[in-house]
Design an enzyme around this catalytic site. Structure first.
Site, short mmCIF file in Angstrom:
data_model
loop_
_atom_site.label_atom_id
_atom_site.label_comp_id
_atom_site.label_asym_id
_atom_site.label_seq_id
_atom_site.Cartn_x
_atom_site.Cartn_y
_atom_site.Cartn_z
N GLY A 1 2.50 2.37 10.70
CA GLY A 1 3.44 3.47 10.52
C GLY A 1 4.16 3.90 11.79
N GLU B 1 -5.41 -4.79 10.68
CA GLU B 1 -4.40 -3.75 10.87
C GLU B 1 -4.68 -2.99 12.16
OE1 GLU B 1 -2.37 -2.65 6.89
OE2 GLU B 1 -4.10 -1.35 7.17
N LYS C 1 0.21 4.27 -0.33
CA LYS C 1 -0.42 5.47 0.25
C LYS C 1 -0.16 6.68 -0.65
CE LYS C 1 -0.09 3.30 4.72
NZ LYS C 1 -0.04 3.43 6.18
N GLU D 1 -6.75 4.78 7.68
CA GLU D 1 -6.57 6.20 7.37
C GLU D 1 -7.83 6.76 6.71
OE1 GLU D 1 -2.80 5.57 5.47
OE2 GLU D 1 -2.02 5.06 7.44
N HIS E 1 -9.47 1.25 4.83
CA HIS E 1 -8.18 1.42 5.51
C HIS E 1 -8.37 2.37 6.69
CE1 HIS E 1 -4.07 2.66 6.35
NE2 HIS E 1 -3.73 1.51 5.80
N ASN F 1 0.87 -1.17 0.00
CA ASN F 1 0.00 0.00 0.00
C ASN F 1 0.92 1.22 0.00
OD1 ASN F 1 -1.77 2.07 0.56
ND2 ASN F 1 -2.27 1.37 2.64
N SER G 1 3.43 -1.99 10.38
CA SER G 1 4.88 -2.04 10.58
C SER G 1 5.49 -3.41 10.25
CB SER G 1 5.25 -1.62 12.01
OG SER G 1 4.85 -0.27 12.23
#
Ligand code: PGA
Length: 257
Positions: A174, A168, A11, A98, A96, A9, A214
């Site tokens: 991240g 996730e 991003k 985010e 996701h 991904n 991560s």
């Protein structure tokens, strides 16, 4: 035996030149279909065409990071399922964290997107995962159940065959903090049991559940060797071939091992 899926991904990173170079390196590493491992890259929308060209003829699959549920019309800034298939996508990431936490999407929006994507012939990587505060309050499984029930509402088993779940934990995305193998396995097992209860155990056995948060070369093998972890959704480490390829290699050695 479930086939591993290692998905990158990207991003909001890469331009056409750097994306093509990255995709080219991955294509070279995955020239042909492998029985045990599938590789997917999800560049930004502006990179779909150039990345598609760079991976053409290889085994690397193309996906997008999001999609809108309406088929077309006055939806400024949005991209439809048909636009993605026209651009060569086979997959789309939906829900996701985010999108959920930065852009304010909820399970109902994710559900509409999943339905539209499946109806239009895309495979879906559906993301779920708890916030740190939810984990600390002991609510991880409850949150996962709500996200699964909401995002998969009214989706038949037949349609759900084209879904991959990505667990996730938001606190691991991240941050450099990875879930322990035990935490990951326990969440994955919980998700598989949910699928078994909601659909049936045969279907749950076949469904792939990826871990994301991560993932790096040094933890990929331990995570993917867990019985219920069927691959990885990789953010930061998917932007560098020398980090992403060892993660694919870890899946290869587990698949062939
Ligand atoms: P990360 O991101 O690997 O950079 O933690 C994973 C993701 O958000 O999919």
């Amino acid at each position: 035996m479930r086939r591993f899926l290692v998905a990158g991904n990207w991003k909001m990173n890469t331009d056409r030149a750097s994306g093509s170079a990255l995709a080219g390196a991955l294509a070279e590493n995955s020239p042909s279909e492998e029985a045990g491992v599938e590789v997917l890259v999800c560049p930004p929308f502006t990179g779909l065409e150039s990345v598609g060209r760079a991976i053409d003829g290889s085994a690397v699959q193309l996906g997008a990071q999001d999609v809108y549920f309406e088929p077309g019309g006055a939806f400024t800034g949005e991209i439809s399922v048909e636009m993605l298939t026209d651009a060569g996508c086979g997959y789309v990431i939906i829900g996701h964290s985010e999108r959920r936490n930065v852009l304010g999407e909820d399970d109902e929006v994710a559900n509409r997107k999943v339905k539209a994507a499946l109806a239009g012939g895309l495979k879906v990587v559906l993301c779920v995962g708890e916030l740190l505060s939810q984990r600390e309050a002991g609510n991880t499984e409850w949150v996962l159940d709500l996200q699964m029930a909401g995002s998969l509402a009214d989706i038949s088993e037949d349609d759900a065959k084209n879904i991959v779940i990505a667990y996730e934990p938001v606190w691991a995305i991240g941050t450099g903090v990875t879930a322990t193998t035990e935490q990951a396995e326990s969440a994955h097992l919980h998700l598989r049991n949910w699928v078994s209860g909601h659909y049936n155990s045969e279907f749950a056995d076949q469904l792939r559940i990826l871990y994301g948060g991560s993932v790096k070369p040094d933890n990929a093998e331990a995570l993917m060797s867990q019985p219920n972890v069927d691959g990885a959704l990789v953010g930061g480490a998917s932007l560098k071939p020398d980090l992403f390829i060892p993660i694919i290699d870890a899946a290869r050695s587990l698949a062939n091992g």
